[in-house]
Design an enzyme around this catalytic site. Structure first.
Site, PDB file in Angstrom:
ATOM      1  N   GLN A   1       7.445   8.016 -26.837  1.00  0.00           N
ATOM      2  CA  GLN A   1       6.768   6.992 -27.641  1.00  0.00           C
ATOM      3  C   GLN A   1       6.431   7.524 -29.038  1.00  0.00           C
ATOM      4  OE1 GLN A   1       5.498   3.603 -26.728  1.00  0.00           O
ATOM      5  NE2 GLN A   1       5.526   3.666 -28.949  1.00  0.00           N
TER       6      GLN A   1
ATOM      7  N   ARG B   1       7.912   9.020 -15.176  1.00  0.00           N
ATOM      8  CA  ARG B   1       6.579   8.548 -15.587  1.00  0.00           C
ATOM      9  C   ARG B   1       5.638   8.847 -14.429  1.00  0.00           C
ATOM     10  NH1 ARG B   1       4.448   3.093 -18.533  1.00  0.00           N
ATOM     11  NH2 ARG B   1       5.434   4.236 -20.220  1.00  0.00           N
TER      12      ARG B   1
ATOM     13  N   ARG C   1      12.109   2.383 -29.749  1.00  0.00           N
ATOM     14  CA  ARG C   1      12.121   3.179 -28.509  1.00  0.00           C
ATOM     15  C   ARG C   1      13.570   3.372 -28.042  1.00  0.00           C
ATOM     16  NH1 ARG C   1       7.664   3.222 -25.129  1.00  0.00           N
ATOM     17  NH2 ARG C   1       8.838   4.892 -24.163  1.00  0.00           N
TER      18      ARG C   1
ATOM     19  N   ASP D   1      -4.025   2.504 -29.374  1.00  0.00           N
ATOM     20  CA  ASP D   1      -3.426   2.229 -28.065  1.00  0.00           C
ATOM     21  C   ASP D   1      -4.460   1.390 -27.326  1.00  0.00           C
ATOM     22  OD1 ASP D   1      -1.959   2.329 -25.731  1.00  0.00           O
ATOM     23  OD2 ASP D   1      -2.389   4.435 -25.290  1.00  0.00           O
TER      24      ASP D   1
HETATM   25  N1   CP Z   1       4.342   1.815 -24.732  1.00  0.00           N
HETATM   26  C1   CP Z   1       4.778   1.920 -23.453  1.00  0.00           C
HETATM   27  O1   CP Z   1       4.971   3.016 -22.932  1.00  0.00           O
HETATM   28  O2   CP Z   1       5.004   0.720 -22.855  1.00  0.00           O
HETATM   29  P1   CP Z   1       5.291   0.545 -21.294  1.00  0.00           P
HETATM   30  O3   CP Z   1       4.052   0.987 -20.552  1.00  0.00           O
HETATM   31  O4   CP Z   1       5.556  -0.920 -21.134  1.00  0.00           O
HETATM   32  O5   CP Z   1       6.468   1.381 -20.932  1.00  0.00           O
END
Ligand code: CP
Length: 316
Positions: free
Chosen positions: A134, A104, A303, A236
């Site tokens: 996602q 990430r 997920r 979102d």
């Molecule tokens: N939707 C999502 O990626 O949640 P997090 O940021 O908690 O990983």
């Protein structure tokens, strides 16, 4: 340099592979209690997270454990990466220790650079441009709801037409979730409408990638018509991580809140999805969110199942 199979964006998959992932995700969901396979036995899987996360981090870590592997979580605080060690050096070191990684990070170029030097499978756990893990869980949830969630249905080719005939409307700015819907559209062929306030533009690279793939979507500045006859409404957070002080952006997005008017404009059996975390009464009203929360939390659970299927495909 060696190349390996990655999931850096949805374009790393073919349509057929997405349906195979659906089928496998449904199987893994139905067989969660028994460790149905040990396909990551002996594998060390890294998780490098340069931003906060609840769902992505925990679902991937649990997924690695449920597949018999060993997860190693690394934040910039723990790594020399956080003190300026180049990402390409981090990748060239870690590839000697671990078998695969979930990253990430910020720019898409950064994860692509990491993947070039790591030479083993890399999964995108969110960048500023895309969030492929996602979006696969989101579309799996849609498919599950609209096909009744029966594993037999997943094998039925006609069920694919169900997705092709859906209208999906995304509300918000052109962020990584909007971009992820745009990237998925040419592969699965559903109708996609982006309800975006005037002045917000889709990223050039996202537009070009979609064009190359024969993508087709509509941008609308009228939220009620954007939602008319929609099968799925989704959004979102309006303000992504690191943009919390951008009051001007919040004010411009405010009118695009998903409220009863939006839901009433959609089909009677519309579902609302949100990748979470939600900011109640910012991008969606509290009442709309709570009404559809069973779908939203199923989406969050999915997920885990979908990412296990992805990891089986890439890491085993
Ligand atoms: N939707 C999502 O990626 O949640 P997090 O940021 O908690 O990983």
């Amino acid at each position: 340099m060696k190349t390996s199979r990655n999931l850096l964006s949805i374009y790393d998959l073919k349509e057929n592979e997405i349906y195979n992932l659906f089928e496998r995700s449904a199987f893994l969901k139905a067989n969660r209690s028994s460790l149905c396979n040990n396909c990551l036995s002996g594998k060390k899987i890294g998780l490098i997270f340069e931003k906060s996360s609840t769902r992505t981090r925990v679902s991937f870590e649990v997924g690695v454990v449920e597949l018999g592997g060993y997860p190693i979580f690394m934040s910039p605080k723990d790594l020399q990466l956080g003190r300026g060690e180049p990402i390409k050096d981090t990748a060239r070191v870690l590839k000697r220790y671990i078998d695969g990684v979930i990253v990430r990070t910020f720019e898409q170029d950064r994860i692509e650079e990491f993947a070039r030097y790591f030479e083993k499978p890399v999964i995108n756990g969110l960048t500023d441009l895309y969030h492929p893990a996602q979006i696969l869980a989101d579309i799996f949830t849609v498919y599950e709801v609209k096909t009744g969630g029966d594993l037999k249905t997943f094998k039925d080719n006609n069920a694919r037409n169900i997705l092709k005939n859906l209208k999906i409307t995304y509300f918000g700015d052109a962020n990584n979730m909007a971009n992820s819907w745009i990237s998925l559209q040419p592969l699965l062929g559903f109708e996609l409408v982006l309800a975006i306030p005037e002045g917000f533009k889709v990223d050039e690279k996202v537009l070009n990638d979609s064009k190359k793939m024969g993508g087709n979507f509509v941008v609308s500045h009228d939220k009620t018509s954007a939602a008319r006859n929609a099968d799925v409404i989704t959004t979102d957070v309006f303000i992504s991580m690191g943009q919390e002080d951008n009051k001007e952006k919040i004010d411009r997005l405010k009118p695009f809140i998903i409220d009863d008017g939006v839901v009433n404009s959609a089909k009677n059996d519309v579902i609302f999805l949100h990748c979470l975390p939600v900011h109640r009464n910012e991008e969606v009203t509290e009442s709309v969110f709570e009404r559809f929360s069973p779908y939203v939390f199923e989406e969050a659970e999915n997920r885990l199942h979908v990412q296990k299927a992805i990891m089986e495909m890439l890491f085993k």
